[in-house]
Scaffold this active site. Sequence first.
Site, PDB file in Angstrom:
ATOM      1  N   TYR A   1      48.260  41.970  36.074  1.00 24.57           N
ATOM      2  CA  TYR A   1      49.439  42.784  35.730  1.00 24.57           C
ATOM      3  C   TYR A   1      50.743  42.033  35.923  1.00 24.57           C
ATOM      4  O   TYR A   1      50.767  40.916  36.397  1.00 24.57           O
ATOM      5  CB  TYR A   1      49.416  44.153  36.394  1.00 24.57           C
ATOM      6  CG  TYR A   1      49.403  44.308  37.902  1.00 24.57           C
ATOM      7  CD1 TYR A   1      49.739  43.304  38.778  1.00 24.57           C
ATOM      8  CD2 TYR A   1      49.062  45.559  38.438  1.00 24.57           C
ATOM      9  CE1 TYR A   1      49.732  43.526  40.143  1.00 24.57           C
ATOM     10  CE2 TYR A   1      49.059  45.786  39.801  1.00 24.57           C
ATOM     11  CZ  TYR A   1      49.394  44.757  40.651  1.00 24.57           C
ATOM     12  OH  TYR A   1      49.403  44.967  41.987  1.00 24.57           O
ATOM     13  N   GLU A   2      51.803  42.641  35.456  1.00 20.33           N
ATOM     14  CA  GLU A   2      53.147  42.023  35.448  1.00 20.33           C
ATOM     15  C   GLU A   2      53.137  40.710  34.662  1.00 20.33           C
ATOM     16  O   GLU A   2      53.789  39.740  35.038  1.00 20.33           O
ATOM     17  CB  GLU A   2      53.630  41.823  36.892  1.00 20.33           C
ATOM     18  CG  GLU A   2      55.123  41.600  37.045  1.00 20.33           C
ATOM     19  CD  GLU A   2      55.959  42.628  36.315  1.00 20.33           C
ATOM     20  OE1 GLU A   2      55.655  43.826  36.425  1.00 20.33           O
ATOM     21  OE2 GLU A   2      56.884  42.232  35.593  1.00 20.33           O
ATOM     22  N   GLY A   3      52.414  40.696  33.537  1.00 22.07           N
ATOM     23  CA  GLY A   3      52.232  39.478  32.751  1.00 22.07           C
ATOM     24  C   GLY A   3      51.041  38.707  33.267  1.00 22.07           C
ATOM     25  O   GLY A   3      51.082  38.208  34.386  1.00 22.07           O
TER      26      GLY A   3
END
Lengths: 596, 596
Positions: A438-440
């Site tokens: 997550y978060e890229g």
Amino acid sequence: MTDYAAPLADMRFALTEIAGLPEIAALPGCEQATPDLVDAVLEEAGKLAGGVLAPLNQIGDQQGSRLENGVVRTPTGFKDAYARYVEGGWNALPFAAEHGGQGLPVALSTAVLEMWNSANMGFALCPLLNVGAVEALEAHGSEEQKRLYLAKLVSGEWTGTMNLTEPQAGSDVGALRTRAIRDGDHYRITGQKIFITYGEHDMAENIVHLVLARLPDAPPGTRGISLFLVPKFLVNADGSLGPRNDVCCVSLEHKLGIHASPTCVLAYGDNGGAIGTLIGEENRGMECMFTMMNSARLNVGLQGVAIAERAYQQARDFARQRVQGRPVTANAPGAYPIIHHPDIRRMLLLMRAQTEAMRALAYYTAGAIDWARRDPSGERRVAEQRRVDLLIPVVKAWCTDLGVEIASLGVQIHGGMGFIEETGAAQHLRDARIAPIYEGTNGIQANDLLGRKLLRDGGMAARDLVAEMRGIAPQLTSSSSDDIDALHGPLDAGIDAVVAAVDWMVATGEADAPRALAGAVPFLKLMGVVTGGWLMTRGAVAAQRRLQSGEGDAAFLKAKLLTARFFAEHVVAMAPSLLPAVTGGATVMGFDLDQF
Amino acid sequence: MTDYAAPLADMRFALTEIAGLPEIAALPGCEQATPDLVDAVLEEAGKLAGGVLAPLNQIGDQQGSRLENGVVRTPTGFKDAYARYVEGGWNALPFAAEHGGQGLPVALSTAVLEMWNSANMGFALCPLLNVGAVEALEAHGSEEQKRLYLAKLVSGEWTGTMNLTEPQAGSDVGALRTRAIRDGDHYRITGQKIFITYGEHDMAENIVHLVLARLPDAPPGTRGISLFLVPKFLVNADGSLGPRNDVCCVSLEHKLGIHASPTCVLAYGDNGGAIGTLIGEENRGMECMFTMMNSARLNVGLQGVAIAERAYQQARDFARQRVQGRPVTANAPGAYPIIHHPDIRRMLLLMRAQTEAMRALAYYTAGAIDWARRDPSGERRVAEQRRVDLLIPVVKAWCTDLGVEIASLGVQIHGGMGFIEETGAAQHLRDARIAPIYEGTNGIQANDLLGRKLLRDGGMAARDLVAEMRGIAPQLTSSSSDDIDALHGPLDAGIDAVVAAVDWMVATGEADAPRALAGAVPFLKLMGVVTGGWLMTRGAVAAQRRLQSGEGDAAFLKAKLLTARFFAEHVVAMAPSLLPAVTGGATVMGFDLDQF
């Protein structure tokens, strides 16, 4: 067996010697971060983390959050713990004083955030997401939005969420379809969002959703995305809560880990459209997102550090208690705790040394954010921001990949007991596994490092870092310590490898982008390994200096020296061997897609 | 999304070119392994694995086995699938013809076993444990034991278990306390065993427990352990089932993975003592265990290969279907399947190349077992057995560590969907995580490699392997292929590193055992990486030969060349960088235990 005690000695060491907190505290606006206050903050945060949040970690995993008739119930104890966290003023810690925050240095709040995540990652995700909402409003909110929402989000009475993902729009945010239609002074939002962390829960009286959506006349792709503030309960002009908005949680995901954290599917506009207000300008939503990207990515990278620390502590405690077999080091017959076995020690050191290196890198980057914001010299601010931008994807990806590896080592040290869920070691592995995604995803981080941070300035930021890393050499050659002497060769070879990789990437990136991109993840790993090695070396030099001056805990400082040496032998040593993978993109791209 | 198709092309290639199955089929006793039979066995096994076992894999994970009133119920479909497996004669495949087996080469049955484990590791554990029971009885059983039990265990109508572990006796088997008391022509067993795979279940009408226990007058430690056969139902002299024995399942473990496989706590002797018969001689139980150790460890290593293959197939299929973003390689606008993205291709190749290298190593070792058993030359048999003994711990540990890493890469390729349990990618990671732990932790494997396989013969077996690996050089320099040329440098440097590590270990092992043992796991990894690289190079040379002679599927063979090159660039290249960890034991042992 699942206790957690904040590693205050190493945190203080990293803050002082690596992040430079004493110097940061002298910057304008940071004056309140006196040594006494820093100590008090770390001590008290450690108590809340170890005494309140950590004991709920396994309960949170076993119960998970549950959806009942549209209401999400967090696990037993979470609501009370969150109330204590808010009452203690902890949620306000990282924010600017002008909006009710404590205005403390980022370096310090980073150490505190590590504690929450070590203690209970499923809990800590709620305030972590809230940070993004506060930053977006601070930077782009209208005066009215700030007046109505900011104080409550800063205090933590209300919580914020980030709504980006849709089923067809994950890494490709530009593919999102949620619609927003102008309706007088506000907008009506309709669509479905997935993977919304703490999108619905029972710990706060209101939830403030930051939602990316598309106006009817918006251009396609990321240039046609706007950011909206959509509260769960509408807020009256006097700040009191109004009626429920048209957004509801329709399901929770069944996940590998972070069970306590409700991952929601949110439906907007089933009854005419959720009421939202625009943040910033129309079609500029992606720019608003970018303003909070650095801290979000730093904080997720920090989750890698945090879960590694927790896994290490649990494995170490187990290795001290579990009696099994007679180690080769034993003089007397009988069985001994497994920490006596050489390979158990090696595994513990691999966990610990890498955790300390990651902590050094994360705190160093946090400190650079403080300088980039506060240094009186504009030139220094620009240079520090360039360093921050370069290192953020490295912190995010390197630390989260290692978080998984280290949690897995923790399972291994437990032997058969590690595979049994009640032990708790497996939870850390399951929890850790989300952070590289997550978060890229870490692949996205590597693309960011290569495209935006390396190629866009022709390698300048990377070469600045290399020059600074080279600068440590005189301190190594003049040292009388064997342990420090042993760091020199691997670090030098590692820096040489970074230089070779940077040169190759700068030469190849424009001419043959696919080939360069195929080596982006190995390149990021190389940057992490060598930068981590440099910071561990800086720590070793500082430890040696303190030892010679008779300052501080000698046993801790000697361990610091040996940990740096172990890191050089087991991690930095591999840096040059990454070059063939960095530059091997032709093989990757030469493989026929039909042959996979 | 969770389909499985046996990778028949690579299996045939590895069997033919790496294990040497055509030559093995010419050995005395292997004549029935004609090319037609081999093809038929692989094809039909592939159908059962893909069509029957694989569809039950996720059901098995979700339902798990359940204990109800002392009865263990396996997940829906398992009982029927097991019946089909037994009826098809598959359980008998690996066993000697004289006991009702099919007497096929170990290399071939290894490929088939890989399929069962790829399709459904939770299911495959039942027959996997049974192999140990059959081997123990074949080698050490009395005529009466063989008459009563062997045919049923070979056919699979009854299943066997291995009972070693007790709460205080895991890696240290010698610490076990289960008691056996002589009682006429049999023994009475009393005690508690834990971690007993398929210790109780509903798929077979009887379960034959092989139990390690201690006689009242036995010496302490491993020299006082005896092995007993303790059936769930006593067996009458005519082979019919008698009354229930005094053994019962008191609980099942709640595990990270392999949920379908019941991991039992077994209580012996709550009502006067379970009736057992001695296998082999009193106090020689450990020797009996050692006779089955090689095949058990090979088969667990194979689970690493198998789960990696399954994870690869799932990630590849997802990457072909998931549309997300425009890759840098795309000429036209729009969104593309993520397999077009360079980093997704890199991750898929990292999964695939390592899986193929592990398969090559496992099949090669299986083939060496055939030669060690069947070659007419006694000298060759001894040399092959030495090779087997050297490589078994490498197969077990290297392949199972990589199995975890590769399953984790599979999760990563799925992005956010990988963290959602319904997708199935996370199950592979959870399932894979047990393999580095059971059947001797990977730390135990490294100790075995160092102590029994390297130091005991002064490095002779390792140097024989080095000499054979060096022997491939002329074929590389004479090749006209760039891809083969690229393999030479990394392989040579890797072999040099092995030589340096072997020399150091042989010199250090006796003089400073703790220091050597602290480097045992990195040493094992070095052996795996380089031996895997050598076998991938052998495969590349064979592929190039076939390509030049126009024999076989050119696209497959070209992929084989590129996969070997990728493996050299991304894996073999790291071999020399492992040396500082191999020889860095002083740092590990220098760390103060109190400072952990």
